[in-house]
Scaffold this motif. Structure first.
Motif, PDB file in Angstrom:
ATOM      1  N   HIS A 195       0.750  -1.182   0.015  1.00  0.00           N
ATOM      2  CA  HIS A 195       0.415   0.841  -0.283  1.00  0.00           C
ATOM      3  C   HIS A 195       0.717   1.379  -0.042  1.00  0.00           C
ATOM      4  CE1 HIS A 195      -3.062  -2.990   0.651  1.00  0.00           C
ATOM      5  NE2 HIS A 195      -4.424  -1.635   0.885  1.00  0.00           N
ATOM      6  N   PHE A 196       0.702   2.356  -0.081  1.00  0.00           N
ATOM      7  CA  PHE A 196       0.963   3.460  -0.703  1.00  0.00           C
ATOM      8  C   PHE A 196      -0.143   4.402   0.047  1.00  0.00           C
ATOM      9  CE2 PHE A 196       2.954   0.780  -3.967  1.00  0.00           C
ATOM     10  CZ  PHE A 196       4.346   0.793  -3.756  1.00  0.00           C
ATOM     11  N   TYR A 197       0.579   5.832   0.805  1.00  0.00           N
ATOM     12  CA  TYR A 197       0.159   6.704   1.095  1.00  0.00           C
ATOM     13  C   TYR A 197       0.599   7.740   1.091  1.00  0.00           C
ATOM     14  CZ  TYR A 197      -2.169   3.220   3.941  1.00  0.00           C
ATOM     15  OH  TYR A 197      -2.912   1.758   4.306  1.00  0.00           O
ATOM     16  N   MET A 198      -0.644   8.767  -0.021  1.00  0.00           N
ATOM     17  CA  MET A 198      -0.063  10.361   0.318  1.00  0.00           C
ATOM     18  C   MET A 198      -0.804  11.298   0.771  1.00  0.00           C
ATOM     19  SD  MET A 198      -0.108  13.879  -1.371  1.00  0.00           S
ATOM     20  CE  MET A 198      -1.114  13.738  -2.455  1.00  0.00           C
ATOM     21  N   SER A 199      -0.352  12.085   0.851  1.00  0.00           N
ATOM     22  CA  SER A 199      -1.048  13.148   2.611  1.00  0.00           C
ATOM     23  C   SER A 199      -0.621  14.427   2.371  1.00  0.00           C
ATOM     24  CB  SER A 199      -1.345  12.748   3.873  1.00  0.00           C
ATOM     25  OG  SER A 199      -2.583  13.285   4.906  1.00  0.00           O
ATOM     26  N   SER A 200      -1.317  15.836   2.067  1.00  0.00           N
ATOM     27  CA  SER A 200      -0.918  17.081   2.936  1.00  0.00           C
ATOM     28  C   SER A 200      -2.501  17.692   2.775  1.00  0.00           C
ATOM     29  CB  SER A 200      -0.992  17.227   0.925  1.00  0.00           C
ATOM     30  OG  SER A 200      -0.104  18.556   0.995  1.00  0.00           O
TER      31      SER A 200
END
Length: 294
Positions: A195-200
């Motif tokens: 799984h990959f997570y990107m947050s901003s």
């Protein structure tokens, strides 16, 4: 074999089909980001304990439940930080517990910009317990066998912090793990994918006492659609947070968080499932959040 098909279909419905994800979803993700990004344990530069309890689809027996716990603390001159993360998931006859040690390092890029790099080392214990199933035969069905496996894992993450914004990118479990899945009505062993997570997020100062914090987190795993949470939180006097979250899995949540004092924060999120026809008996989801600064 009809009973087997029904039971496994229920398992698949509650644990995979609706969420299209294999890992936990937390509404208070911005406050619990170290669960998926080990670099976050150094961001606040203070020691704290955080916990969340999430009860999903109240009204449905054996519906998904999640308990999450994390600890983080700076080390030495605060360049290094150490953390612990613990997540326990239970849904129907499935249980899984993930425990990891997190370590992050702060690289100062400028007076206002820091890059945190982190690694996560731990393991996941996954169980399918069929002993509690009610069947219609006196003879034990050999196809209903319990399954248990421990999978060690590693993860990594990066967190870019500015006084006004942040960007987070991580993968908490880089190694493939094994679990159960439904294949033509039969329970088989499958491999979980990375799984990959990107947050901003960005901090808008509306006044001397009011801030607006929009943020987003995007989850991706090969073979499943993207899942994203879009959140807008208003902070009053840095003591009272009021927010709303829309998840692209068709749910809407309201959140409130209160700073009781300098050490203790309490939060609650109420999530409404917008596609009730998918699980007609399901009510909504409750999530409780606690943070204690040491």
């Amino acid at each position: 074999m009809k009973k087997t098909i029904i039971l496994i279909a229920l398992l698949l419905l509650t644990s995979s089909s609706l969420l299209a994800q294999q890992e936990s979803i937390i509404t208070f993700y911005r406050n619990h980001l170290n669960l998926v990004n080990p670099a976050y344990v150094g961001v606040e530069a203070e020691s704290s304990i955080q916990s969340s309890i999430r009860s999903q689809w109240t009204g449905v027996e054996n519906a998904p439940e999640t308990q999450a716990f994390s600890f983080m603390a700076p080390l030495g001159e605060k360049k290094f930080s150490l953390g612990l993360s613990f997540v326990h998931d239970k849904v129907f006859i499935e249980k899984q517990t993930f425990f990891a040690i997190d370590l992050s390092y702060d690289v100062k890029l400028s007076d206002k910009l820091d890059l945190f790099m982190g690694v996560k080392v731990g393991g996941n214990n996954y169980e399918v317990n069929t002993s509690g199933l009610q069947t219609y035969n006196f003879v034990v069905d050999p196809s209903l066998q319990s399954f248990s496996r421990f999978n060690p894992n590693i993860g990594m993450g990066f967190y870019l912090k500015h006084e006004k914004y942040y960007v987070s990118l991580s993968t908490p479990k880089m190694l493939n793990t094994q679990r159960a899945k439904n294949e033509d009505g039969y329970a088989t062993v499958s491999t979980d994918r990375v799984h990959f997570y990107m947050s901003s997020g960005y901090n808008f100062e509306l006044s001397s006492s009011v801030d607006l914090l929009p943020s987003v987190i995007v989850r991706y795993v090969n073979g499943a659609p993207f899942s994203s949470d879009f959140t807008a939180t208003t902070i009053f006097n840095k003591k009272f947070d009021l927010g709303v979250t829309y998840r692209t899995d068709n749910s809407l949540a309201g959140m409130v968080k209160i700073a009781i004092n300098k050490r203790l924060q309490l939060g609650f999120a109420y999530e409404y499932m917008m596609q009730r026809q998918l699980l007609a008996r399901a009510n909504n989801t409750n999530e409780f959040y606690l943070k204690f600064n040491l």
